[in-house]
Scaffold this motif. Structure first.
Motif, PDB file in Angstrom:
ATOM      1  N   GLY A  81       0.916  -0.990   0.143  1.00  0.00           N
ATOM      2  CA  GLY A  81      -0.243   0.018   0.107  1.00  0.00           C
ATOM      3  C   GLY A  81       0.867   1.719  -0.086  1.00  0.00           C
ATOM      4  O   GLY A  81       1.010   2.409  -0.786  1.00  0.00           O
ATOM      5  N   THR A  82       2.315   1.049   0.654  1.00  0.00           N
ATOM      6  CA  THR A  82       3.283   2.097   0.993  1.00  0.00           C
ATOM      7  C   THR A  82       3.743   2.553  -0.489  1.00  0.00           C
ATOM      8  O   THR A  82       3.242   3.330  -1.269  1.00  0.00           O
ATOM      9  CB  THR A  82       3.996   1.903   1.873  1.00  0.00           C
ATOM     10  N   LEU A  83       4.006   1.638  -0.818  1.00  0.00           N
ATOM     11  CA  LEU A  83       4.377   1.574  -2.863  1.00  0.00           C
ATOM     12  C   LEU A  83       3.288   2.218  -3.652  1.00  0.00           C
ATOM     13  O   LEU A  83       3.900   2.934  -4.444  1.00  0.00           O
ATOM     14  CB  LEU A  83       5.305  -0.018  -2.551  1.00  0.00           C
ATOM     15  N   LEU A  84       2.122   1.425  -3.481  1.00  0.00           N
ATOM     16  CA  LEU A  84       1.176   1.932  -3.959  1.00  0.00           C
ATOM     17  C   LEU A  84       1.085   3.555  -4.317  1.00  0.00           C
ATOM     18  O   LEU A  84       0.663   4.749  -4.891  1.00  0.00           O
ATOM     19  CB  LEU A  84      -0.468   1.514  -4.571  1.00  0.00           C
ATOM     20  N   TRP A  85       0.509   4.084  -3.391  1.00  0.00           N
ATOM     21  CA  TRP A  85       0.489   5.371  -2.747  1.00  0.00           C
ATOM     22  C   TRP A  85       1.720   6.131  -3.239  1.00  0.00           C
ATOM     23  O   TRP A  85       1.480   7.315  -3.542  1.00  0.00           O
ATOM     24  CB  TRP A  85       0.431   5.586  -0.967  1.00  0.00           C
ATOM     25  N   LEU A  86       2.981   5.952  -3.277  1.00  0.00           N
ATOM     26  CA  LEU A  86       4.083   6.541  -3.599  1.00  0.00           C
ATOM     27  C   LEU A  86       4.190   6.362  -4.891  1.00  0.00           C
ATOM     28  O   LEU A  86       4.307   7.570  -5.234  1.00  0.00           O
ATOM     29  CB  LEU A  86       5.088   5.899  -3.284  1.00  0.00           C
ATOM     30  N   ILE A  87       3.554   5.454  -5.760  1.00  0.00           N
ATOM     31  CA  ILE A  87       3.494   5.521  -7.424  1.00  0.00           C
ATOM     32  C   ILE A  87       2.117   6.471  -8.066  1.00  0.00           C
ATOM     33  O   ILE A  87       2.545   7.024  -8.836  1.00  0.00           O
ATOM     34  CB  ILE A  87       3.450   4.521  -7.294  1.00  0.00           C
ATOM     35  N   LEU A  88       1.218   6.445  -7.023  1.00  0.00           N
ATOM     36  CA  LEU A  88      -0.204   7.271  -7.462  1.00  0.00           C
ATOM     37  C   LEU A  88       0.740   9.083  -6.800  1.00  0.00           C
ATOM     38  O   LEU A  88      -0.289   9.449  -8.048  1.00  0.00           O
ATOM     39  CB  LEU A  88      -1.031   6.958  -6.375  1.00  0.00           C
ATOM     40  N   MET A  89       1.192   9.664  -6.270  1.00  0.00           N
ATOM     41  CA  MET A  89       1.404  10.589  -5.443  1.00  0.00           C
ATOM     42  C   MET A  89       2.596  11.225  -6.523  1.00  0.00           C
ATOM     43  O   MET A  89       2.192  12.050  -7.237  1.00  0.00           O
ATOM     44  CB  MET A  89       1.611  10.536  -4.077  1.00  0.00           C
ATOM     45  N   GLY A  90       3.368  10.137  -6.773  1.00  0.00           N
ATOM     46  CA  GLY A  90       4.296  10.556  -7.839  1.00  0.00           C
ATOM     47  C   GLY A  90       3.808  10.823  -9.236  1.00  0.00           C
ATOM     48  O   GLY A  90       4.289  11.393  -9.856  1.00  0.00           O
ATOM     49  N   SER A  91       2.848   9.996 -10.045  1.00  0.00           N
ATOM     50  CA  SER A  91       2.277  10.447 -10.975  1.00  0.00           C
ATOM     51  C   SER A  91       1.321  11.523 -10.970  1.00  0.00           C
ATOM     52  O   SER A  91       1.002  11.908 -12.046  1.00  0.00           O
ATOM     53  CB  SER A  91       1.365   8.656 -11.250  1.00  0.00           C
ATOM     54  N   CYS A  92       1.151  11.807 -10.284  1.00  0.00           N
ATOM     55  CA  CYS A  92      -0.173  12.350 -10.130  1.00  0.00           C
ATOM     56  C   CYS A  92       0.597  13.803 -10.275  1.00  0.00           C
ATOM     57  O   CYS A  92       0.279  15.141 -10.514  1.00  0.00           O
ATOM     58  CB  CYS A  92      -1.097  13.228  -8.844  1.00  0.00           C
ATOM     59  N   PHE A  93       1.778  14.498  -9.110  1.00  0.00           N
ATOM     60  CA  PHE A  93       3.237  15.079  -9.318  1.00  0.00           C
ATOM     61  C   PHE A  93       3.330  15.690 -11.010  1.00  0.00           C
ATOM     62  O   PHE A  93       3.133  16.447 -11.348  1.00  0.00           O
ATOM     63  CB  PHE A  93       3.665  15.063  -8.668  1.00  0.00           C
ATOM     64  N   LEU A  94       3.393  14.080 -11.650  1.00  0.00           N
ATOM     65  CA  LEU A  94       4.643  14.202 -13.144  1.00  0.00           C
ATOM     66  C   LEU A  94       3.288  14.644 -13.576  1.00  0.00           C
ATOM     67  O   LEU A  94       3.501  15.340 -14.505  1.00  0.00           O
ATOM     68  CB  LEU A  94       4.561  13.314 -13.080  1.00  0.00           C
ATOM     69  N   GLY A  95       1.973  14.580 -13.767  1.00  0.00           N
ATOM     70  CA  GLY A  95       1.263  15.048 -14.160  1.00  0.00           C
ATOM     71  C   GLY A  95       0.657  16.668 -14.225  1.00  0.00           C
ATOM     72  O   GLY A  95       0.648  17.027 -15.240  1.00  0.00           O
ATOM     73  N   ALA A  96       0.304  17.243 -13.108  1.00  0.00           N
ATOM     74  CA  ALA A  96       0.230  18.373 -13.252  1.00  0.00           C
ATOM     75  C   ALA A  96       1.747  19.188 -13.309  1.00  0.00           C
ATOM     76  O   ALA A  96       1.382  19.862 -14.078  1.00  0.00           O
ATOM     77  CB  ALA A  96       0.782  18.909 -11.196  1.00  0.00           C
ATOM     78  N   ILE A  97       3.211  18.740 -13.165  1.00  0.00           N
ATOM     79  CA  ILE A  97       4.240  19.501 -13.749  1.00  0.00           C
ATOM     80  C   ILE A  97       3.832  19.207 -15.430  1.00  0.00           C
ATOM     81  O   ILE A  97       4.112  20.388 -15.575  1.00  0.00           O
ATOM     82  CB  ILE A  97       5.132  18.690 -13.617  1.00  0.00           C
ATOM     83  N   ILE A  98       3.475  18.150 -16.033  1.00  0.00           N
ATOM     84  CA  ILE A  98       3.884  18.707 -17.746  1.00  0.00           C
ATOM     85  C   ILE A  98       2.436  19.246 -17.379  1.00  0.00           C
ATOM     86  O   ILE A  98       2.486  19.788 -18.697  1.00  0.00           O
ATOM     87  CB  ILE A  98       3.385  16.786 -18.587  1.00  0.00           C
ATOM     88  N   SER A  99       1.091  19.294 -17.155  1.00  0.00           N
ATOM     89  CA  SER A  99       0.291  19.812 -17.577  1.00  0.00           C
ATOM     90  C   SER A  99       0.569  21.913 -17.066  1.00  0.00           C
ATOM     91  O   SER A  99      -0.071  22.654 -17.964  1.00  0.00           O
ATOM     92  CB  SER A  99      -1.372  19.853 -16.521  1.00  0.00           C
TER      93      SER A  99
END
Length: 107
Positions: free
Chosen positions: A65-83
């Motif tokens: 769950g911790t690994l999944l949360w890190l991946i989810l947060m990282g992908s959301c931040f990456l998407g926001a930066i690209i946007s």
């Protein structure tokens, strides 16, 4: 059940990232008015991240769950930066250059 919890966790990750960027935008544009750490956007970002983390840990237990949360947060931040970079590029492309304004100047 686990898939529903993961999708809900992803939604809370997205809300958390939105609140985080909104808090940073507010702190940069209106310095002194909303840059305190108890701002509603900061609290929203932290609360949504905690809810997302709890849902991930509940769905896949603590380690995965911790690994999944890190991946989810990282992908959301990456998407926001690209946007943000794409929208900044579009704004720069729409503006006219100074030279173009000087060419059309009346002498």
């Amino acid at each position: 059940m686990a898939i529903t919890l993961i999708i809900t966790s992803l939604i809370f990750c997205g809300i958390s990232v939105f609140c985080f960027y909104k808090a940073n935008y507010c702190a940069c544009t209106r310095a002194g008015q909303c840059d305190n750490p108890v701002n509603s956007y900061w609290l929203g970002a932290m609360l949504n991240a905690l809810i997302s983390f709890a849902l991930c840990c509940f769905a896949l237990h603590v380690e995965l769950g911790t690994l999944l949360w890190l991946i989810l947060m990282g992908s959301c931040f990456l998407g926001a930066i690209i946007s943000a970079k794409k929208s900044k590029y579009k704004k720069c492309k729409k503006t006219t250059s100074t030279n173009a304004l000087l060419v059309n100047e009346i002498n």
